[in-house]
Design a protein around this motif. Structure first.
Motif, PDB file in Angstrom:
ATOM      1  N   THR A 227      61.985  21.027  34.995  1.00  0.00           N
ATOM      2  CA  THR A 227      60.769  21.304  34.485  1.00  0.00           C
ATOM      3  C   THR A 227      59.970  20.412  33.707  1.00  0.00           C
ATOM      4  O   THR A 227      60.270  20.105  32.618  1.00  0.00           O
TER       5      THR A 227
ATOM      6  N   VAL B 224      57.922  19.375  38.385  1.00  0.00           N
ATOM      7  CA  VAL B 224      58.072  20.921  38.672  1.00  0.00           C
ATOM      8  C   VAL B 224      57.455  21.562  37.581  1.00  0.00           C
ATOM      9  O   VAL B 224      57.763  21.417  36.375  1.00  0.00           O
TER      10      VAL B 224
ATOM     11  N   SER C  87      51.273  25.210  38.840  1.00  0.00           N
ATOM     12  CA  SER C  87      52.108  26.531  38.375  1.00  0.00           C
ATOM     13  C   SER C  87      51.122  27.767  38.627  1.00  0.00           C
ATOM     14  O   SER C  87      51.569  28.808  38.511  1.00  0.00           O
TER      15      SER C  87
ATOM     16  N   TYR D 139      54.018  30.643  41.212  1.00  0.00           N
ATOM     17  CA  TYR D 139      54.766  30.302  39.781  1.00  0.00           C
ATOM     18  C   TYR D 139      53.835  31.580  38.697  1.00  0.00           C
ATOM     19  O   TYR D 139      54.197  31.653  37.767  1.00  0.00           O
TER      20      TYR D 139
ATOM     21  N   GLY E  67      59.265  23.412  50.098  1.00  0.00           N
ATOM     22  CA  GLY E  67      59.402  24.711  49.752  1.00  0.00           C
ATOM     23  C   GLY E  67      57.870  25.322  50.432  1.00  0.00           C
ATOM     24  O   GLY E  67      57.511  24.714  51.379  1.00  0.00           O
TER      25      GLY E  67
ATOM     26  N   ASN F 265      59.281  22.278  43.900  1.00  0.00           N
ATOM     27  CA  ASN F 265      60.401  22.791  43.128  1.00  0.00           C
ATOM     28  C   ASN F 265      61.315  21.887  42.828  1.00  0.00           C
ATOM     29  O   ASN F 265      61.674  20.946  43.047  1.00  0.00           O
ATOM     30  N   SER F 266      62.314  22.429  42.044  1.00  0.00           N
ATOM     31  CA  SER F 266      63.366  21.426  41.274  1.00  0.00           C
ATOM     32  C   SER F 266      64.249  20.902  42.334  1.00  0.00           C
ATOM     33  O   SER F 266      64.968  19.600  41.943  1.00  0.00           O
ATOM     34  N   THR F 267      64.469  21.576  43.576  1.00  0.00           N
ATOM     35  CA  THR F 267      65.516  20.724  44.314  1.00  0.00           C
ATOM     36  C   THR F 267      64.761  19.506  45.252  1.00  0.00           C
ATOM     37  O   THR F 267      65.505  18.743  45.517  1.00  0.00           O
TER      38      THR F 267
ATOM     39  N   VAL G 230      57.502  28.589  35.180  1.00  0.00           N
ATOM     40  CA  VAL G 230      56.903  29.646  36.014  1.00  0.00           C
ATOM     41  C   VAL G 230      56.304  30.474  34.621  1.00  0.00           C
ATOM     42  O   VAL G 230      56.920  30.569  33.266  1.00  0.00           O
TER      43      VAL G 230
ATOM     44  N   HIS H 276      56.013  14.172  42.142  1.00  0.00           N
ATOM     45  CA  HIS H 276      56.567  15.383  42.042  1.00  0.00           C
ATOM     46  C   HIS H 276      56.964  15.693  40.930  1.00  0.00           C
ATOM     47  O   HIS H 276      57.475  15.096  39.962  1.00  0.00           O
TER      48      HIS H 276
ATOM     49  N   ASP I 168      54.106  22.296  47.985  1.00  0.00           N
ATOM     50  CA  ASP I 168      55.200  21.535  48.061  1.00  0.00           C
ATOM     51  C   ASP I 168      55.278  21.601  49.725  1.00  0.00           C
ATOM     52  O   ASP I 168      55.657  20.222  50.393  1.00  0.00           O
TER      53      ASP I 168
END
Length: 171
Positions: free
Chosen positions: A62, A82, A121, A125, A29, A23-25, A85, A80, A33
């Motif tokens: 993303t 992203v 995804s 997602y 998650g 995820n973008s952080t 969705v 990593h 991830d």
């Protein structure tokens, strides 16, 4: 570049780099991830925090990709990325293809000869699995960065592997 399709757990792949559907952080998650962060141990999270502080302050956009150590995983690195969705109203397939292309670029920069990808995804997602496979294979077939000799698409169950094999043969 050799492309293989396997059923399995991305965290158990013995390759130079595994790709995390992050995820973008970048702070862990669910799904792939969470599994990577749990199995890889705190070193991955610590490097992700450093990336957030240094160059990804607002999170990883993303389609982009960055690398960290793989911690306790059998790989050397985690890349990593992203994924987008799924949207029925907006075509985001270019962003999904960017995830694979940018991950391969990062792998080449690291000197990784083998890379294992999850089906980005296609989990929470909501991307339809058949199209997710087609988007992945489009990039993996066309993009062969210097030094990356093997790409492995790791599918989470037999039904998805069977679907991926049909898409691969049709392609």
């Amino acid at each position: 570049m050799e492309i293989t399709l396997v059923e399995g757990d991305i965290t158990e792949q013995r390759v130079d780099a595994i790709v995390n559907a992050a995820n973008s952080t970048l702070l862990g998650g669910g799904g792939v991830d969470g599994a990577i962060h749990r199995r890889g141990g705190p070193e991955i999270l610590n490097e992700c925090r450093r990336l957030r502080a240094a160059r990804c302050g607002r999170g990883l956009p993303t389609g982009q990709a960055v690398a960290t150590t793989a911690g306790e995983l059998p790989a050397r690195w985690v890349i990593h990325t992203v994924g987008p969705v799924w949207s029925a109203e907006e075509d985001r397939s270019a962003l999904l293809r960017d995830c694979y292309a940018n991950s391969l670029r990062v792998a080449a920069e690291l000197g990784a000869g083998s890379v294992a990808f999850p089906l980005i995804s296609a989990g929470i997602y909501g991307w339809p699995a058949q199209d997710a496979v087609a988007q992945a294979l489009t990039v993996l077939r066309d993009a062969a960065p210097a030094g990356v000799g093997q790409a492995r698409l790791v599918l989470y169950d037999r039904a998805t592997l069977d679907l991926a094999e049909r898409v691969f043969r049709a392609g």
